[in-house]
Each structure stands twice: as C-alpha cells, then as structure tokens.
Design a protein around this motif. Structure first.
Motif, short mmCIF file in Angstrom:
data_model
loop_
_atom_site.label_atom_id
_atom_site.label_comp_id
_atom_site.label_asym_id
_atom_site.label_seq_id
_atom_site.Cartn_x
_atom_site.Cartn_y
_atom_site.Cartn_z
N LYS A 249 0.84 -1.18 0.00
CA LYS A 249 0.00 0.00 0.00
C LYS A 249 0.88 1.23 0.00
O LYS A 249 1.94 1.27 0.64
N LEU A 250 0.44 2.26 -0.73
CA LEU A 250 1.13 3.55 -0.72
C LEU A 250 0.09 4.64 -0.86
O LEU A 250 -0.63 4.70 -1.87
N ASP A 251 -0.01 5.51 0.15
CA ASP A 251 -0.90 6.67 0.12
C ASP A 251 -0.05 7.93 0.21
O ASP A 251 0.80 8.05 1.10
N LEU A 252 -0.31 8.87 -0.71
CA LEU A 252 0.35 10.16 -0.69
C LEU A 252 -0.73 11.24 -0.73
O LEU A 252 -1.45 11.37 -1.73
N GLN A 259 -0.73 20.36 5.43
CA GLN A 259 -0.91 18.94 5.71
C GLN A 259 -0.21 18.08 4.66
O GLN A 259 -0.35 18.30 3.47
N ARG A 260 0.53 17.07 5.14
CA ARG A 260 1.21 16.13 4.27
C ARG A 260 1.17 14.77 4.94
O ARG A 260 1.40 14.66 6.14
N ALA A 282 2.93 11.94 9.10
CA ALA A 282 1.93 13.01 8.97
C ALA A 282 2.52 14.30 9.53
O ALA A 282 3.15 14.30 10.59
N GLN A 283 2.31 15.38 8.80
CA GLN A 283 2.76 16.70 9.23
C GLN A 283 1.69 17.74 8.92
O GLN A 283 0.86 17.55 8.03
N ALA A 284 1.72 18.82 9.66
CA ALA A 284 0.87 19.98 9.39
C ALA A 284 1.53 21.21 9.99
O ALA A 284 2.21 21.12 11.03
N ASP A 285 1.33 22.34 9.34
CA ASP A 285 1.88 23.59 9.86
C ASP A 285 0.98 24.21 10.92
O ASP A 285 1.41 25.11 11.65
N GLY A 286 -0.28 23.74 11.01
CA GLY A 286 -1.21 24.25 12.00
C GLY A 286 -2.16 25.28 11.44
O GLY A 286 -1.88 25.92 10.42
#
Length: 811
Positions: A249-252, A259-260, A282-286
């Motif tokens: 599985k690969l989700d991008l 959000q990434r 998972a990342q997000a700048d807020g």
C-alpha cells in the motif's frame, strides 16, 4: 451461375461462424455470502488471453470478444477469499452467478490471539452484549487520522476535542469522564496501550489512528474480560496484520494548513514465515495564528514491523511465534493555553504570544512477542509478552509572575480584566516574568498475558475462556521551570531551572488480573457468566523539590492496595438467524490512586438490547443503566486543575441512556447507482445523587441532581454515500447538543456552555483500476466556528475547513 452462388454462401457461412466464434461474451454477478450485497471493485482475470476487468457498483462484470473454449476465471477482492473456477464459453452470452466468502480468517485469528475483541462484523453476532466494529473499508473512506472523527460513528462514545488534530484525545463511554481517556481500557492489538494504565492512565500517548485497519468497542458485560476499567467500555485499535499473500500500500496525500501524509506498508506470508513493514508519516503547519508568527502544527513519524514464524499446513499441531516492534515520534507545537472569551469571539484561531515556545516532544516504543498454539481441535492458547516505553516533555507556559504574585494561565484566561499587567505580558506587550515548565516524564508498561479458549459439544455448543495477566507500569516525573521575559515575539531567558525542582517523584503499580468466562448455547439461548479478578498495588515515592539527586533525604512514600472481584452475566436469545435480543449486568470498576485506604470507583451496570437484520437494514439498539456507588475524579492540569493527580470522591451517581444505530443500502437494481446510509444516535442522562463540596475543577460544589460536565445529552451521526462503478462519494454529518463545562442543572449559563454544533465532512474516491485511486476530502465543509472546550486554560476551537487530496495505490 449456381455454382458461384453456392460457393459464396458456403464462404459467408464459414466467415460468420469464425467471427461469431471470436465474439462471445462471459458476464455475471458477484455477491457477498455474508449479506448478499453486490461486490464492487473486485478484480477478475480470465486465462488464457490475459483478460481483465473490474466489477461495477452492482457487482456486475463482463468479458467481451472471447473465443469459444474453456477458461480459468480468478477473482480477488480485499476482505474476501480468493476465488477460481473453470468456465466453459460456447454460447453468444454465457451468464454466471458467483458468491464470494468473506475473509474472516484474519479476524478469527486476531480474536483467538488477543488482537481483536469482537471478531469483526461477523463476530459481533456471536456476542451477548453491545459491541461495534469499524473495518478497513470504512476507515479508508475519509482517511481520518483523528480518532475523534472516527468514534463519532459509534454510539455511546463521548469525546472532548482539544487541539483540532486529535493528537491527545479525551474519550469516555456511557457516562465515564473523558479526561485524557483515563476511564476506558485503551488497547492496541489487545494489549494495554496507555503509557501507564494503572499508575498514570492519562493517555498523553494515543496510537496513530491513520495506520489502523480496524477499530472496535465493547461495552456492557461483554467487556469485563478487558480490564482494568470496566465501567464504560474497552477501545481496541487493530494494527495492520501480516497478510496471507503479498499486499502493499502507498498513500500520498496533501492539503491546506501544510498537511502532508505518507502511509506505506508491504507484507507477505510464506509456508513458514510472514512479515509486514509499515510507516505512517503526517505533518501539518497548524491552523492557529500565533501572535508575531510561529509554528502551531505537528509532525508524526510512526514505524512498525511484524515477523512471524509458523508451522506448515502438514504439521499436526499449529504453532506460531510473532514479533511486533514499533516506534512513534511526535513533535507538536501545542499548548495548554486557550483564549479568553472576548479574544475567542474576536478571532477563535488566535494563539497568544506567550505560548510561542510551547512544544510537546514524545517518543513511544513498543515490543511484543506473541506465541500461539492449537494443540487440539477447539483448543487455542496464546501468550504475549509486552513492553511499552513512552517519554515526553511538554514544554509550555504555566503561569506569569506579575505585580508581586503569580497567576495561573487558567485564571488569567478566565478573568483577564483582573490581571491587566499579566495579560499585557501574555500578548507580548508587558515585562512580567513567564514561567515555562518542562513537564518531563518517562513511562513504562510491561507484562505477560495468556489466554486459553476451548470449545466442545455438538457444533461447539459450549466454550470456556480463561486468562491471566501480570502487569507492571510506572511514571518518572522529573520537572522544572525556566523563567523568561517576552518583548513582542522575542523571548529572553533570565533563569534556567534545575531539573527536578518543580516535581520529583515516581509512581508505580503492580497488578495481577485473571478472568474466566463460560458460554453455553442451548436451543435459541446463549448464556455467558464471567468473573474478573484484579489485585493491584500502587506506590508513590516523592523525593521533594530539593533532593534532585534522589538521595532520600526528604522522601515521602505512600502505598495503596486493592483487590476486587468483577462479576458479569450476559445472555442472548436468537429469535431467528437475523434477530437477537441480548442483556447483561456486571460490576463497573476503576482503580483508585496511591493514597493509602482510598477506595476504587464501583458501579452496577446493566443493559438490554437487540440486533436485527431485516434484509434491507441492519439495526442495533441498546438501553443502558449505570448505578455508581463511588464515582471518582482526578485532578489534572488537562482539566484545568493543578495536576497533582489527587483523586476526588463524587459519591453516588446515576447514568442511563439509549444507543441506536441503523445501516442500509438503496438502489442497485434498475439503477447503476447504490446509496449506502448509516445513522447512529446516543441519548444520555448523567447526574450526581448526593450533594458535596469539591476542589475538583470540573465538579466544584455539587448539589444532588446536578448533571455531569462535558457530557452532551444528544449525539447524532449520519453518513450517506453514492456509488457508481469506480466512483464513491460520501457525506458525514455529526451533531452534538449543548453541554455544560461544570456540574449543574437547569438551563446552562452562557459562560459555562459548549454550544450545540453540527459539522459536515465530504470525501470522494475514484478508482482508475484495481491498483490506483484518486482521493479527496473536505472537513468542516461549512467552515463552522465551533467552541469545543474551555479547558485546560481558556476557550478552544475545532479545526476550520480543511481539505486533503492525493493518490492511493494498492498491490
């Protein structure tokens, strides 16, 4: 002249016969044997000739342009057993009808080995109590990484949002407190997952929701097997299992607010070996706006590995040994500091300048070794050794020294007009002293648990489950303050604190737990008596703020021990194959603190419910009643308290209500569209049955009849989808009625009310083929500004409108 005409006729006949033989069609319908629903998205392969196709939303498929002959038809569908058969194609149109069997072996194996509490959707029908299961297909519909949004799909579960991303959720069930999910039994793969479930149960760590393939809840008498918290229920998150054949599985995904996401895993099973490796990033700048600028987001890096050795199919006795290793690193620029009411009304997404250095850094590591053996038919034995380690330091603003005294951030946001000088410093315009606390703690949780299940009699009409667990956990609390001044967005360190001078203590617990459950099937009846035993010893060693070397010069110690039997009884009556009535009664229990002589939380809990499959709808409804003899609350900074972990006694209390859910599907016959729909509703009444004065922030001074805080009377969730061939469109609407933030009765005062709120999420998935899909989602479609909490210190908003888009690949 006749001869050429005859030759032409013969030639034409041969030509048409040849063309006809190369233009045959094989078509058919696919359905599930479980509920006779059509199977969309199945991959079909026809050999020889390398013909491929995918079933549509009605489960229909076709192969065109075939030659006459015999073919091998193979079918693959996620969640179903592989299918293969020989098909003879002779007529112009050959029709076949195929029923595929769900791949329940994985869930049955999970149940036996302790990974699953329900056995999946099919297993719920065998339980004599309330249970809910959310599978991979549902989880992938929205790709939520926020457990709060997932659990809205389950009735009887209450949540209190905090920072908008679901990093540290607050979850309760059937009237238990939601504070840091400390009153439920939280597990991953059947193993206790809270940092220190007995000695410090507040879940500052929560398993990464986005990497799970199943989420399940058990309540009522059916959940006494899964202690120590038996009042509300047990929440289990099922991680990605080792597949039976190669799967990858690969989700991008990416979206607004920076959000990434990356989610990838691969695994395979061989005759005597299996593996699975996985990462979730998972990342997000807020979405909050820090005065003078700065980050308000998060970064999660999660890694998992599983390896299995097992006997082959020729072995007389099946045995398997599985190793699970995991690591989760989480950095978030989060704070305990909310907003004053006037500032929230002006800009709900603001962050005060004084929280600019607030940061939470955590690392969690898990180790599990599971052994499973099936020595004879009907007997399954498993044993799991486990250890979880969790380290965290939440560096955050705690208080401000202004005008000769300190003021807490909770008091400051509640009454900013009373602390004008401190408030000016809070927004970066003053010169008072900021106290930033290193909330530095290290946790461990380890143990060994075993389970044996044996079934016998006519078609296994009787069974018994026995289990034993020895568990240890603890927390090392070693905290200190740093002092700063703030000029607009610039912090100046004026005094670096000495580690251990703010808090310096150890909490530990040792617990023996055992359970036994007997099940008897007699005619249409199923009886489930069970008994759990908990023997717990909890200690605290406080070295004091002056003894940072922990020499014991000012050591304060305390210890508490509790032993309790937790009986339960459940029964089920099967009206027929598709209609059931169940009921149960059991003792609710939550461990006390380490104060010597303190008593545990105890209650008598009962439920009665029904499950119906009418053919057009699946229905479950449950009435529950919890009678508390001794309700407990714990002082936490997360609830607006001081954070002493002191336990408060709320005495007698009553909680009752209704949980109901219904799901159905329309269309699919004359139309190429199908329309799945599901609805769940929760009604709850929870009140104190005696009057008392309390220093517990969330209770205050209680009068008999006061309602519990942070518990909405009505919860409603509606999900509607439209499917056509490769396209899936889904809308999810969630409603929560108004709730109070402090105990009380009658109408809710405006300054202590979380208003009613309704939120809509949308998602869309388009399958290009069986391997590649395009995904998109929108959360909080109408961009509602929702107040979700007034604690720990000030008002807090839900996440504004956000979106995610990306590619999902499966092999």
């Amino acid at each position: 002249m006749k001869r050429p005409t005859l030759l032409v006729f013969i030639f034409s006949a041969l030509l048409s016969s040849s063309l006809f033989a190369q233009n045959l069609q094989l078509k058919g319908d696919l359905k599930s044997s479980f509920d006779q629903s059509p199977l969309e998205g199945a991959a079909l392969f026809l050999e020889p000739g390398n013909h491929q196709t995918i079933s549509d939303a009605r489960g229909r498929f076709s192969f065109d342009g075939l030659e006459a002959g015999t073919y091998t038809l193979s079918i693959r569908h996620i969640g179903f057993k592989g299918y293969s058969e020989e098909v003879s194609v002779k007529a112009p149109h050959t029709d076949i009808f195929i029923v595929m069997e769900p791949q329940f072996e994985l869930m049955q194996e999970a149940q036996v080995s302790g990974r699953s509490l329900t056995g999946g959707e099919r297993g719920i029908k065998e339980l004599s109590g309330s249970a809910h299961y959310i599978g991979l297909k549902t989880l992938e519909t929205f790709e939520y990484n926020d457990i709060n949004r997932v659990l809205r799909q389950i009735p009887g579960v209450y949540i209190q949002e905090e920072e908008g991303f679901g990093l540290r959720p607050n979850i309760g069930m059937r009237g238990t407190g939601v504070e840091r999910s400390s009153k439920i039994t939280l597990m991953e793969d059947g193993i206790l997952a809270a940092p220190a479930p007995y000695s410090a149960p507040s879940a500052y760590y929560f398993p990464t929701t986005g990497r799970m393939e199943g989420i399940e809840v058990r309540k009522g008498s059916a959940q006494i097997e899964y202690g120590p918290y038996t009042t509300g229920g047990a929440l289990n998150l099922i991680s990605t299992q080792i597949p039976k054949e190669f799967r990858a599985k690969l989700d991008l995904l990416a979206g607004n607010f920076g959000q990434r996401r990356l989610h990838a895993h691969a695994g395979q099973s061989f005759t005597n070996f299996g593996f699975m490796i996985e990462t979730y990033q998972a990342q997000a700048d807020g979405f909050k706006e820090l005065d003078f600028g700065g980050p308000t987001g998060f970064d999660i890096a999660d890694y998992q590995m599983k390896f299995r050795l097992n006997t082959g199919p020729e072995a007389r006795i099946y045995q398997a040994l599985e190793l699970k290793l995991g690591q989760t690193i989480n950095n978030s620029d989060e704070t305990y500091l909310g907003l004053s009411r006037s500032d929230f009304e002006a800009n709900p997404y603001r962050r005060y300048a004084a929280s600019g250095l607030d940061h939470m850094a955590t690392e969690q590591r898990q180790y599990q070794l599971n052994y499973r053996i099936e020595p004879m038919s009907g007997l399954n034995i498993s044993a799991t050794a486990y250890r979880n380690e969790f380290n965290r330091n939440w560096y955050k603003l705690d208080k401000i020294f202004a005008e000769g005294s300190t003021v807490s951030i909770a008091n400051l946001t509640e009454q900013p007009g009373d602390y004008q000088s401190a408030y000016q410093t809070l927004i970066g315009q003053g010169d008072d002293t900021l106290y930033l606390k290193n909330n530095n703690r290290a946790y461990y949780s380890q143990g060994l648990q075993t389970k044996a299940s044996y079934a016998w009699g006519s078609t296994y009409s009787q069974s018994i489950n026995l289990g034993l667990r020895y568990h240890e956990d603890g927390m090392d609390r070693f905290q200190w303050n740093n002092l700063f001044t703030l000029n607009e967005g610039d912090f100046t360190l004026i005094e670096a604190g000495t580690p251990g001078t703010e808090s310096n203590r150890l909490e530990d617990a040792q617990a023996w737990a055992a359970f036994g459950e007997y099940q008897l099937h007699w005619k249409n009846w199923t009886f489930n008596p069970g008994l759990r035993y908990e023997n717990i010893t909890m200690q605290r060693r406080d070295y004091g703020k002056a003894d940072t070397e922990r020499l014991g010069t000012d050591l304060s110690q305390r210890e508490n021990q509790v032993a309790v039997f937790i009986p339960g009884f459940g029964l089920r009556y099967d009206l027929n194959r598709d209609q059931q009535i169940f009921a149960g009664v059991h003792r609710g229990f939550s461990p006390p603190g380490s104060v010597s002589g303190s008593n545990p939380e105890l209650s008598i809990n009962s439920e009665i419910g029904t499950r119906w499959n009418t053919g057009w709808a699946q229905i479950q409804a449950t009435l529950f009643y919890n009678d508390y003899q001794n309700l407990l609350g714990t002082d936490m900074a997360a609830t607006g308290g001081v954070g002493t972990s002191r336990v408060f006694n709320g005495g007698a209390a009553t909680v009752y209500g209704l949980e109901a859910e219904i799901s159905s599907q329309f269309g699919g016959q004359a139309s190429s569209w199908t329309f799945p729909i599901s609805l769940n509703y929760t009604f709850t009444q929870a009140q104190f049955d005696n009057s008392f004065e309390s220093d517990f922030e969330a209770w205050g001074d209680v009068v008999s009849g006061d309602e519990f805080p942070y518990l909405a009377e009505h919860l409603l969730n509606l999900q509607f989808a439209a499917q056509r061939k490769r396209l899936l469109l889904t809308a999810n609407g969630s409603f929560q009625s108004a709730m109070r933030t402090v105990a009380g009765q009658g109408s809710i005062a405006a300054d202590s009310e979380i208003p009613a709120q309704f939120m809509i999420d949308l998602s869309a998935t388009y399958h290009f083929n069986n391997h590649l899909s395009l995904f998109g989602s929108v959360r909080n479609l109408s961009d509602e500004v929702n107040l979700v909490s007034m604690r720990p210190a000030g008002l807090r908003p839900a996440m504004p409108r956000s979106f995610l888009v990306g590619i999902k690949a499966r092999w």
